[in-house]
Design a protein around this motif. Structure first.
Motif, short mmCIF file in Angstrom:
data_model
loop_
_atom_site.label_atom_id
_atom_site.label_comp_id
_atom_site.label_asym_id
_atom_site.label_seq_id
_atom_site.Cartn_x
_atom_site.Cartn_y
_atom_site.Cartn_z
N GLU A 94 5.96 -0.89 -27.45
CA GLU A 94 7.34 -1.48 -27.36
C GLU A 94 8.48 -0.59 -27.06
OE1 GLU A 94 8.78 -4.85 -27.40
OE2 GLU A 94 6.92 -4.69 -28.27
N HIS A 149 14.78 -14.02 -37.28
CA HIS A 149 13.60 -14.65 -36.88
C HIS A 149 13.76 -15.34 -35.56
CE1 HIS A 149 12.09 -14.40 -41.39
NE2 HIS A 149 12.14 -13.49 -40.84
N VAL A 150 12.37 -15.51 -34.98
CA VAL A 150 12.31 -16.28 -33.80
C VAL A 150 12.92 -17.57 -33.65
CG1 VAL A 150 10.26 -15.02 -32.97
CG2 VAL A 150 10.13 -17.14 -34.20
N SER A 151 12.92 -18.44 -34.70
CA SER A 151 13.46 -19.42 -34.45
C SER A 151 15.09 -19.58 -34.22
CB SER A 151 13.17 -20.33 -35.77
OG SER A 151 13.71 -19.96 -36.91
N ARG A 201 12.61 -18.08 -22.29
CA ARG A 201 11.98 -17.27 -23.18
C ARG A 201 12.88 -16.53 -24.30
NH1 ARG A 201 7.65 -14.12 -19.12
NH2 ARG A 201 6.46 -15.93 -18.92
N ARG A 202 12.37 -16.65 -25.42
CA ARG A 202 13.31 -15.93 -26.49
C ARG A 202 12.96 -14.35 -26.33
NH1 ARG A 202 12.19 -20.66 -29.33
NH2 ARG A 202 13.92 -21.90 -29.52
N ARG A 203 14.03 -13.38 -26.47
CA ARG A 203 13.41 -12.44 -25.99
C ARG A 203 14.42 -11.26 -27.06
NH1 ARG A 203 11.41 -9.34 -22.45
NH2 ARG A 203 11.03 -8.00 -24.23
N TRP A 253 13.27 -8.79 -29.39
CA TRP A 253 12.68 -8.42 -30.83
C TRP A 253 12.17 -7.02 -31.09
CZ3 TRP A 253 10.33 -13.29 -29.30
CH2 TRP A 253 11.03 -14.38 -29.62
N GLY A 254 12.23 -6.22 -29.72
CA GLY A 254 11.54 -5.14 -29.53
C GLY A 254 12.26 -3.98 -30.67
N GLU A 281 13.65 -4.82 -33.52
CA GLU A 281 13.26 -5.35 -34.82
C GLU A 281 11.70 -4.82 -35.06
OE1 GLU A 281 15.48 -6.92 -36.45
OE2 GLU A 281 14.54 -7.91 -38.16
N MET A 282 10.94 -5.01 -34.34
CA MET A 282 9.73 -4.45 -34.25
C MET A 282 9.41 -3.14 -34.53
SD MET A 282 7.34 -6.52 -31.44
CE MET A 282 6.06 -5.40 -31.50
N GLY A 305 10.44 -2.22 -38.06
CA GLY A 305 9.74 -2.57 -38.98
C GLY A 305 8.46 -1.82 -39.12
N ARG A 312 9.32 -2.06 -45.53
CA ARG A 312 8.87 -3.56 -46.02
C ARG A 312 8.54 -3.53 -47.42
NH1 ARG A 312 4.31 -3.38 -42.03
NH2 ARG A 312 5.18 -1.30 -41.96
#
Lengths: 729, 123
Positions: free
Chosen positions: A627, A674-676, A684-686, A688-689, A691-692, A695, A729
């Motif tokens: 990522e 969240h993605v939604s 394209r929804r982008r 989240w890098g 966030e990933m 996490g 988490r």
């Protein structure tokens, strides 16, 4: 039958830490069938000797057939006749009980007449001779013959029935209290002579004195039994509290373990008292109230009254003086202080020695009881000799133990404060922190928001004076950089004074700190300095005024706690990437080509596997590296440059730095959530890098470097498997 | 009769798409194209199996979200299966699992989606 017991023992859930001793004794007992065997279990009162002996008895009674266990607990006897009869009856009935597999017989009280009936009923006529001799000796008033008949019973039975008796003699010290004539010497010598004739035995007592000069020569193994280890006692206490559904604080239970010296009986009594009174053990005050209640009028008090019989006021006075003397007192000193005759003192010391309260040696009488018994003795002295009311004496004891409890508790915190400050300094890593946490001055920061300051990037921290001054002020020096630019211009030194005392920092303390801080500054020739004082009890008004004038930062405990939480939780900044000294470093330079990130992921996988990360963590690191690389590719200013990846292997984990020549990552935005909820971009929804990565890794931080952006990530290594310490988490 | 291609498997009214080892933009676009094809054919039950997928990047996920949207618009059913732990964690972290059920195995997903396997042949 195994569910039955002969003697009362504590529930399994409350029995801790003696399994190894019991197994060892059982092994030796098993050998006893083949020859002599002697063991002496020695330890002060209430550490669980009786429990061990009884459990050994039960194991021998229910789980084997090679030796016949006989348990006898000594008591205070008026004369040798009573003792001889009691002992003889115990030996015979337990023998019959074992052979008949009838625990009930061993439990029953029985007269000599009843015993005869038992013998007849079990076809053991060989035992009748012992009874006849006992009756004859008693009728002819021959105490020595009476005693010898009783003492020889186990040996006689073993020889007659060809099945050895294994004797378990509890509270053996009391044997000295049994004498052949009034005021005469005890029967210890006769007893030991008899035992050493070949009857295998385990005896328990409080002092090694009874074996003096003979134990080693006779091949008796001495097994010391101390209070439970702190962790074992704590574990027992926690389980008991859990069983009673009681609210407790582990620190308070630890304090209880210390107050009671880990003696299981005291601990259990306190917890039972709490449970019975539906009380909690969540504070020092609650614990101390329960403790004093037990010592003064609880189960412990009743136990001590019977087990520690102090026969006279003279004995009580001797016990009191010895209990409160650190070094012990000579008979002459006791005579002088109490005004008693030499004989009275000597008799008192001897009796107190027999019940395990005093040990005599080299002309001195020293306290040999535990602290609970000491509190008990002090209480009865206060009420019985000084004439204070029970309530007054109890209050006095409560106050003493409360003070001690708070001292221990405070000591723990005090011990931690310096360490906490030291550790916290090492985690300073450019976090943004509210200014209010550092009273008095603005930071010498290059980046400063209106109400926040940026902490420095600390490279190292050390005790500047190796210890602390007479006033208890420890001084640390932490060196680092004011921004992520690691050059001389940005070098900064924090000189930190930690006052870990129960009084606030005064103006003179501030003067002292400034003087010593100046020495540190001169010694290291630093230019940019921040001076900071942390005090457990805060600062006086004068001290704060002086600090304000001098520009010394001030943080009290409340603010320090907030600061610590803010820094460690990464609020307002990022958590530390510090992993100790680097052990290895690897560097890769990747072209910005499709699937080039897989090269970095493979390297990350190899390195983290070599470091000992578990499979899940390796996958998390690989995914994060992927990522980080594709983000670096995406946000690079040029399509032809390279992305550099550096892996730094530390003792505590892996740090990965991914650097490109691009725009600043955090200015282009990394959506949260969240993605939604994320708006679509070019269909394209982008975004989240980040966030990933956050996490998956313990620390993820963006750093500005010359000509580009660097992304730093840390995964901490957890030594015993499972997730990393910094698990989010 | 079930039909099995290298990248997908048809089972009556359902199709299973097999994701590659590395779910990047290219792989995700391939899945998206396949998905379009089957949707056009009227197949509304879709399973994406990730049992061979070790790595997933955020671009791949963004395309996956596009597939989710298409299925939703077309009133189709989508299930994920065979996710490795790290990928399940990522999907969970980003909220994908709130919208798409995840099954441990392909077989479990088939049961759950109610595929009329071996009854209908779609070519």
């Amino acid at each position: 039958m195994k569910d039955e017991t002969v003697f009362s023992v504590c529930p399994e859930s409350e029995f801790f830490g003696r399994e190894a001793d019991i197994e060892h004794i059982l092994e030796r007992a098993a050998e006893a069938g083949g020859g002599p065997c002697g063991m002496y279990l020695v330890g002060r009162g209430w550490v669980g000797k009786t429990e061990v002996l009884r459990r050994v008895y039960h194991r021998l009674f229910f789980s084997q057939t090679r030796v016949v266990p006989v348990y006898y607990q000594f008591r205070q006897f008026l004369n040798e006749e009573d003792f001889a009869e009691d002992y003889l009856k115990t030996v015979i009935k337990q023998y019959i009980a074992f052979l008949g597999r009838a625990p009930r017989i061993a439990r029953e009280e029985v007269s000599i007449k009843g015993l005869k009936g038992l013998i007849e009923g079990s076809n053991m006529d060989g035992l009748m001779g012992l009874i006849s001799r006992h009756t004859e000796c008693r009728a002819s008033s021959d105490p020595l013959a009476l005693l010898r008949n009783a003492l020889s019973a186990p040996r006689f039975i073993s020889a007659h029935f060809r099945l050895p008796v294994f004797l378990l003699l509890d509270d053996f010290d009391l044997v000295e209290g049994v004498s052949l004539h009034e005021g005469g010497r005890g029967i210890l010598r006769e007893y030991m002579d008899e035992l050493l004739e070949g009857t295998p035995f385990l005896i328990s007592g409080r002092t090694g004195k009874i074996l003096k000069g003979g134990a080693k020569a006779a091949g008796i193994e001495v097994i010391p039994l101390n209070g439970l280890k702190e962790d074992e006692a704590l574990s027992m206490a926690v389980r008991m509290c859990g069983r009673y559904g009681m609210e407790f604080d582990t620190e308070v239970l630890t304090l209880m373990v210390r107050l009671t010296g880990g003696a299981p009986v005291y601990i259990k009594n306190i917890i039972r008292a709490a449970a019975g009174g539906k009380r909690r053990m969540a504070s020092v005050k609650e614990l101390v109230e329960l403790y004093t209640g037990e010592v003064v009028c609880g189960t412990t008090s009743r136990l001590l009254l019977s087990a520690v019989p102090i026969n006279s006021i003279k004995e009580l006075k001797v016990a009191y003086l010895c209990a409160n003397s650190a070094k012990g007192l000579s008979v002459e000193e006791l005579q002088e202080r109490l005004g008693f005759d030499w004989e009275d003192i000597k008799a008192a010391v001897e009796n107190l020695g027999r019940i395990g309260l005093i040990e005599e040696g080299y002309g001195f009488a020293r306290w040999a009881g535990d602290r609970v018994v000491k509190d008990f003795v002090n209480y009865i002295y206060e009420t019985g000799v000084k004439g204070r009311t029970g309530e007054e004496a109890k209050t006095d004891l409560t106050l003493k133990r409360l003070k001690e409890g708070f001292d221990i508790q405070g000591g723990k915190v005090r011990g931690n404060l310096k360490g906490e400050v030291f550790l916290l300094l090492n985690t300073f890593n450019g976090q943004m922190i509210p200014k209010a946490l550092f009273k008095n001055r603005a930071a010498p920061a290059v980046e400063e928001a209106e109400d926040e300051i940026r902490l420095p990037y600390i490279a190292g921290c050390f005790d500047a004076e190796k210890g602390e001054g007479a006033e208890g002020l420890a001084i640390f020096a932490a060196q680092g950089f004011q921004s992520a630019r690691y050059d001389d211009k940005n070098r900064v030194t924090w000189v930190v004074g930690v006052r870990d005392a129960m009084v606030p920092v005064s103006a003179s303390d501030v003067e002292d700190f400034i003087r010593r801080a100046n020495i540190v500054v001169e010694r290291f020739g630093v230019t940019m300095v921040a001076r900071w004082m942390v005090s457990r009890e805060g600062f006086t008004r004068e001290a704060l005024s002086r600090m304000g004038l001098e520009g010394v930062w001030a943080t009290d405990m409340e603010r320090f706690a907030i600061l610590r939480d803010a820094v460690l939780s990464g609020r307002g900044g990022e958590a530390s990437a510090s992993l100790g000294a680097p052990l290895k470093e690897f560097e890769i330079s990747l072209p910005m080509k499709t699937r080039a990130e897989l090269v970095a992921a493979t390297a990350a996988g190899e390195i983290s596997s070599e470091m000992g990360f578990d499979e899940d963590s390796i996958s998390e690191i690989k995914s994060s590296v992927i990522e980080a690389c594709i983000n670096a590719f995406e946000h690079s200013k040029t399509r032809f440059g390279n992305v550099n990846i550096r892996f730094v292997v530390g003792e505590d984990g892996l740090a990965v730095y991914v650097e490109n020549a691009g725009r600043v990552f955090d200015r282009i935005g990394f959506p949260q959530g969240h993605v939604s909820q994320t708006p679509a971009l070019n269909g394209r929804r982008r975004g989240w890098g980040m966030e990933m990565m956050r996490g998956l890794m313990d620390v993820v931080r963006l750093e500005k470097v010359k000509g580009g952006t660097r992304l730093a990530m840390v995964k901490r290594l957890r030594k015993h498997g499972g997730r990393s310490d910094g698990e989010k988490r | 009769m079930a039909k099995r291609d290298k990248n997908f498997r048809e089972l009556g009214d359902c199709v299973i798409l097999y994701a590659d080892e590395y779910m990047n933009d290219i792989e995700a676009e391939r899945l998206e194209e396949l998905c379009d094809v089957f949707l056009k054919r009227g197949i509304r039950k879709l399973i994406i199996d990730f049992s061979q997928t070790g790595l997933i990047n955020s671009i791949g996920i963004s395309i996956l979200v596009g597939i989710m949207d298409k299925l939703k618009e077309g009133e189709g059913v989508l299930l994920f299966s065979g996710l490795k732990k790290v990928n399940h964690d990522i999907f969970n972290m980003l909220g994908l699992t709130k919208f798409v059920p995840v099954c441990k195995t392909e077989e479990e997903a088939l049961k759950r989606i109610g595929a009329r396997a071996f009854k209908t042949t779609v070519q």
